[in-house]
Design an enzyme around this catalytic site. Structure first.
Site, short mmCIF file in Angstrom:
data_model
loop_
_atom_site.label_atom_id
_atom_site.label_comp_id
_atom_site.label_asym_id
_atom_site.label_seq_id
_atom_site.Cartn_x
_atom_site.Cartn_y
_atom_site.Cartn_z
N TYR A 93 0.12 7.41 3.33
CA TYR A 93 1.20 6.78 4.09
C TYR A 93 1.98 5.82 3.17
O TYR A 93 3.21 5.84 3.15
CB TYR A 93 0.64 6.03 5.30
CG TYR A 93 1.73 5.32 6.07
CD1 TYR A 93 2.48 6.01 7.03
CD2 TYR A 93 2.04 3.99 5.82
CE1 TYR A 93 3.51 5.39 7.72
CE2 TYR A 93 3.08 3.36 6.50
CZ TYR A 93 3.80 4.06 7.45
OH TYR A 93 4.83 3.45 8.11
N LEU A 121 2.25 -8.31 0.60
CA LEU A 121 2.23 -8.11 -0.85
C LEU A 121 2.83 -6.76 -1.14
O LEU A 121 2.67 -5.83 -0.35
CB LEU A 121 0.79 -8.13 -1.35
CG LEU A 121 0.06 -9.47 -1.35
CD1 LEU A 121 -1.42 -9.27 -1.56
CD2 LEU A 121 0.64 -10.37 -2.45
N LYS A 153 -8.93 -7.97 -2.91
CA LYS A 153 -8.06 -7.89 -1.73
C LYS A 153 -8.95 -7.58 -0.55
O LYS A 153 -9.42 -6.45 -0.39
CB LYS A 153 -6.99 -6.83 -1.91
CG LYS A 153 -5.98 -6.84 -0.78
CD LYS A 153 -4.76 -6.00 -1.11
CE LYS A 153 -3.65 -6.17 -0.08
NZ LYS A 153 -4.04 -5.98 1.30
N ARG A 197 -1.21 -14.19 11.45
CA ARG A 197 0.02 -13.97 10.70
C ARG A 197 1.23 -13.83 11.63
O ARG A 197 2.31 -14.31 11.33
CB ARG A 197 -0.14 -12.71 9.86
CG ARG A 197 1.10 -12.34 9.12
CD ARG A 197 0.83 -11.23 8.11
NE ARG A 197 2.03 -10.96 7.37
CZ ARG A 197 2.99 -10.15 7.80
NH1 ARG A 197 2.87 -9.54 8.95
NH2 ARG A 197 4.08 -9.95 7.08
N CYS A 227 -31.03 35.49 5.76
CA CYS A 227 -30.83 34.82 4.47
C CYS A 227 -29.72 35.51 3.67
O CYS A 227 -29.76 36.73 3.49
CB CYS A 227 -32.14 34.83 3.68
SG CYS A 227 -31.93 34.21 2.01
N CYS A 238 -35.23 30.12 5.09
CA CYS A 238 -35.71 31.44 4.71
C CYS A 238 -37.16 31.24 4.25
O CYS A 238 -37.41 30.41 3.38
CB CYS A 238 -34.85 31.97 3.56
SG CYS A 238 -35.61 33.35 2.71
N CYS A 252 -37.86 35.30 -2.17
CA CYS A 252 -36.39 35.25 -2.07
C CYS A 252 -35.79 34.90 -3.45
O CYS A 252 -36.11 33.86 -4.04
CB CYS A 252 -35.99 34.20 -1.04
SG CYS A 252 -34.24 33.86 -1.02
S1 IVH Z 1 -2.24 -13.45 -1.28
C1 IVH Z 1 1.86 -14.83 -0.35
N1 IVH Z 1 -4.73 -12.83 -1.78
O1 IVH Z 1 -3.36 -9.00 2.09
C2 IVH Z 1 0.56 -14.29 -0.83
N2 IVH Z 1 -3.69 -11.83 0.11
O2 IVH Z 1 -0.74 -7.44 2.05
C3 IVH Z 1 0.04 -13.31 0.09
N3 IVH Z 1 -5.15 -10.39 1.43
O3 IVH Z 1 -1.68 -10.55 4.66
C4 IVH Z 1 -1.36 -13.18 0.17
N4 IVH Z 1 -6.94 -10.61 0.16
O4 IVH Z 1 -4.06 -11.31 4.41
C5 IVH Z 1 -3.68 -12.63 -0.97
N5 IVH Z 1 -6.93 -12.38 -2.33
C6 IVH Z 1 -5.88 -12.20 -1.53
C7 IVH Z 1 -5.95 -11.36 -0.38
C8 IVH Z 1 -4.83 -11.21 0.41
C9 IVH Z 1 -6.42 -10.05 1.25
C10 IVH Z 1 -4.30 -9.93 2.55
C11 IVH Z 1 -3.51 -11.04 3.17
C12 IVH Z 1 -2.11 -10.51 3.35
C13 IVH Z 1 -2.22 -9.11 2.91
C14 IVH Z 1 -0.99 -8.77 2.10
#
Ligand code: IVH
Length: 701
Positions: free
Chosen positions: A54, A101, A135, A156, A436, A454, A459
């Site tokens: 996606y 991000l 992340k 958020r 088999c 089997c 075999c």
């Molecule tokens: S920095 C402005 N650091 O990823 C900076 N985000 O796609 C933005 N996320 O909504 C975030 N681990 O919830 C940052 N080590 C990390 C992160 C992280 C997960 C999430 C965050 C954000 C999403 C962004």
């Protein structure tokens, strides 16, 4: 909303557009396609392409819109503002917008990012230092502290406003209610983080839910982000949420002055947060001198991703200098000083082409799905085990089905589900064979077992597998004797059963094409060596159902020669701890066949050891051995011995070798160039750290 034919068309279009370079003329098709996938994902909760696919499509759409003079459609998915606001909570405005991000997938993307950072921060020469973080895949949260007290927490939301979840946040033990930010001159700070659930907690919660008949959480992310929004704060806490903080987005002093950049680097901010009791993403070395190092760290994490206790779907790479961060600024959508490096998708879709039935060494028939080759987390997958007939029935799989494939923990791909909404009616039900595929014997299934088997001892397919297993690493470990040799020698009728391995005519082999004198010498040496193997290896190499290496070791400890067990009964076996009656029956039945006893006699006649060796005898660990009851791990390069020798020594002195640094680890022995394991052990604070010399000193005392 969409007809079955349309769905099928979209599926095929996805594959097509993913593969080819797109032109302006594809714009409408692509926008429609993404709208369809959004609907599948968000409305139907039943995505038919992976998040990764996606993302790629979305990026292609963005690129078309950005690089061409296209009139952007108002209903293009890029025009959507993401939003998780609901009516259950009042909304609050974030002090600093909560952005997303942008994503990167390879070194090239990161180099582009680095170039842009340099341009924005007007750095012409030299490197930019980056800070790399996992992340985390959960629900985002923003915390506000004023006068050192937690005063507000929010989701958020749409990025500028979020839901007020202060009460829920206050119930979570990983969020400090009081901090010491005033020591740093901070009057008010807004922090960003992610609520996540430990993989084990997640598994436990789902087990509980299954028992109570509740629907299961699809993944830890859903469980976590839902957990932030519970109506009753106790429910948030009970879900086992843990909040990691990874950013200070805003900080002002008593006079409302922005003082964020005073902290100089992101690393320093993270350190302050850690000292104030926040959970911070702590993953060994995280500071990189340049983008290449950042990439290397991220790639390393990707490899170890399954061992990390929380779900991570990538690494976040951030400019370390706060001054440079502010110079880079942000778009409406994402900061320009940070980027997500996304790990390879663990899911993909493909088409089930046919089923092959493989005969294992103990006669079990394993259905294997052949699928249209598809890239998945770094490898091409075309063959997937379906385990047994029940698996096929449970998933209602049919030949021709579109299927979702996943590669998780153990890196073996498996079929998650078939996409039944995409069926055309031409799919064919899978009929499990009754005979088999190799020898045509009627297959049988015991009530307590999942596999059809089997039972023909002659075999050919079983025999081939048995010989391959016999020479393999786990069994007799004959170096350089591969599957292709077995096939070749069987074709020539030189090998008919495992005993023939030890009765080869090496002169004849040397005459074969592709076999030099040297390779034959090596082969002979490896076979001669295997003849002296400890008895437990021989037991394991016989391919007796359920008799694996562990049970073989247990049995070998109790006998002087293999012939001792010929007249053992079930009771005698089950006196051994961890040996059960079914295994016992299998071994008894195997040895009751005269042919099998003859096979053993032939092996013995060809020089294969059939007696208990020193290595088979139980190791007696003295109660006063120095490491009794301790777990141990070696890291870095050792000087005085190999890693294997060290592990053996540790074991002989009572220790148990484990493979990862965790709270279960007692001792870490560090050699030269120890890396992230040492850091992690130090950060845990509970691990005893020894040098190689100290380790040897303790043993020799
Ligand atoms: S920095 C402005 N650091 O990823 C900076 N985000 O796609 C933005 N996320 O909504 C975030 N681990 O919830 C940052 N080590 C990390 C992160 C992280 C997960 C999430 C965050 C954000 C999403 C962004």
């Amino acid at each position: 909303m969409y007809s079955q034919d349309q769905e099928l068309e979209f599926f095929e279009l996805s594959k097509k557009l993913l593969e080819q370079e797109l032109a302006v003329s594809d714009y409408d098709n692509l926008a429609d396609l993404l709208k369809y996938h959004e609907w599948k994902y968000y409305v139907k909760n039943d995505n038919i392409i992976s998040d990764y696919e996606y993302d790629l499509l979305y990026k292609k759409l963005e690129a078309l819109e950005e690089n061409n003079q296209i009139k952007i459609r108002p209903d293009s998915p890029t025009q959507r503002v993401s939003n998780d606001l609901s009516k259950n909570f009042s909304t609050v405005e974030h002090y600093s917008p909560m952005l997303s991000l942008s994503n990167s997938y390879n070194q090239e993307d990161l180099d582009d990012f680095d170039t842009q950072v340099k341009k924005l921060s007007k750095i012409e020469s030299g490197d930019i230092a980056y800070y790399v973080e996992p992340k985390l895949d959960g629900g985002s949260i923003a915390l506000v502290y004023e006068n050192d007290l937690l005063v507000r927490a929010a989701t958020r939301g749409n990025g500028s406003e979020g839901e007020d979840i202060t009460l829920n946040a206050k119930s979570l033990p990983s969020i400090p209610l009081r901090v010491k930010f005033s020591e740093h001159g901070i009057y008010r700070a807004e922090l960003r983080g992610e609520a996540v659930i430990h993989k084990e907690t997640f598994a436990k919660k789902n087990q509980e839910r299954e028992k109570e008949g509740l629907t299961l959480f699809a993944n830890p992310r859903n469980a976590a982000s839902g957990g932030l929004r519970m109506k009753n704060p106790n429910d948030s806490r009970d879900r086992g949420l843990e909040v990691f903080i990874f950013n200070m987005a805003y900080a002002i002093d008593q006079n409302q002055n922005d003082i964020l950049t005073q902290f100089e680097t992101h690393a320093k901010v993270i350190n302050i947060l850690g000292n104030n009791g926040f959970k911070i993403p702590n993953k060994g070395i995280q500071t990189a001198r340049n983008i290449k190092q950042a990439f290397d760290i991220a790639r390393q994490w990707e490899e170890g991703r399954e061992e990390y206790p929380y779900e991570i779907d990538g690494a976040v790479i951030k400019v370390d200098s706060l001054l440079l961060q502010s110079k880079c600024g942000a778009t409406q959508h994402h900061p320009r000083w940070a980027i997500a490096f996304k790990f390879k998708a663990k899911q993909a879709t493909s088409t089930l082409l046919e089923i092959e039935y493989q005969v294992g060494k103990t006669g079990a028939i394993t259905p294997v799905a052949k699928v249209e080759p598809v890239h998945l987390a770094g490898v091409t997958v075309s063959s997937i085990s379906l385990h047994n007939e029940d698996f096929i029935v449970q998933k209602d799989l049919r030949v021709g089905d579109k299927v979702v494939i996943e590669r998780a923990g153990d890196v073996i791909p498996y079929i998650v589900k078939s996409l039944q909404e995409l069926r055309t009616g031409k799919e064919e039900p899978i009929r499990f064979p009754t005979t088999c595929p190799s020898c045509n014997a009627i297959l049988e299934k015991k009530e307590t077992q999942a596999a059809w088997r089997c039972y023909n001892p002659k075999c050919p397919a079983q025999n081939l597998e048995r010989i391959i297993y016999h020479i393999s690493k786990e069994a007799m470990n004959i170096d350089g004797f591969g599957k292709s040799y077995v096939e070749k020698f069987m074709q020539l009728d030189w090998v008919k059963d495992i005993s023939d391995v030890y009765n080869l005519d090496y002169e004849k082999i040397a005459d074969l094409e592709g076999f030099g004198k040297k390779s034959v010498e090596n082969l002979k040496a490896a076979i001669d060596k295997a003849k002296k193997n400890p008895l437990h290896r021989l037991l394991n190499s016989l391919s007796i159902n359920q008799l694996g290496s562990k049970a073989s070791k247990l049995i070998a400890q109790e006998i002087e020669s293999i012939y001792d067990i010929i007249d053992w009964d079930v009771e005698k076996y089950t006196e051994i701890k961890d040996v059960g009656p079914i295994l016992a029956e299998n071994v008894i039945s195997w040895f009751s066949e005269e042919e099998n006893v003859e096979l053993i006699r032939r092996l013995e006649a060809y020089g294969v050891n059939v007696k208990q060796t020193e290595q088979d005898k139980p190791k007696i660990i003295k109660q006063d051995a120095p490491f009794v009851g301790k777990t141990i791990l070696f890291t870095g390069s050792l000087e005085k011995m190999s890693r294997k020798e060290a592990q053996k020594l540790a074991e002989e002195n009572g220790a148990k070798n484990i493979s990862a640094v965790s709270s279960n680890l007692n001792i870490l022995v560090v050699g030269e160039k120890a890396g992230s394991k040492l850091k992690k052990a130090q950060s845990l604070g509970t691990v005893e750290i020894l040098s190689e010399e100290e380790f040897l000193l303790i043993i020799n005392k």
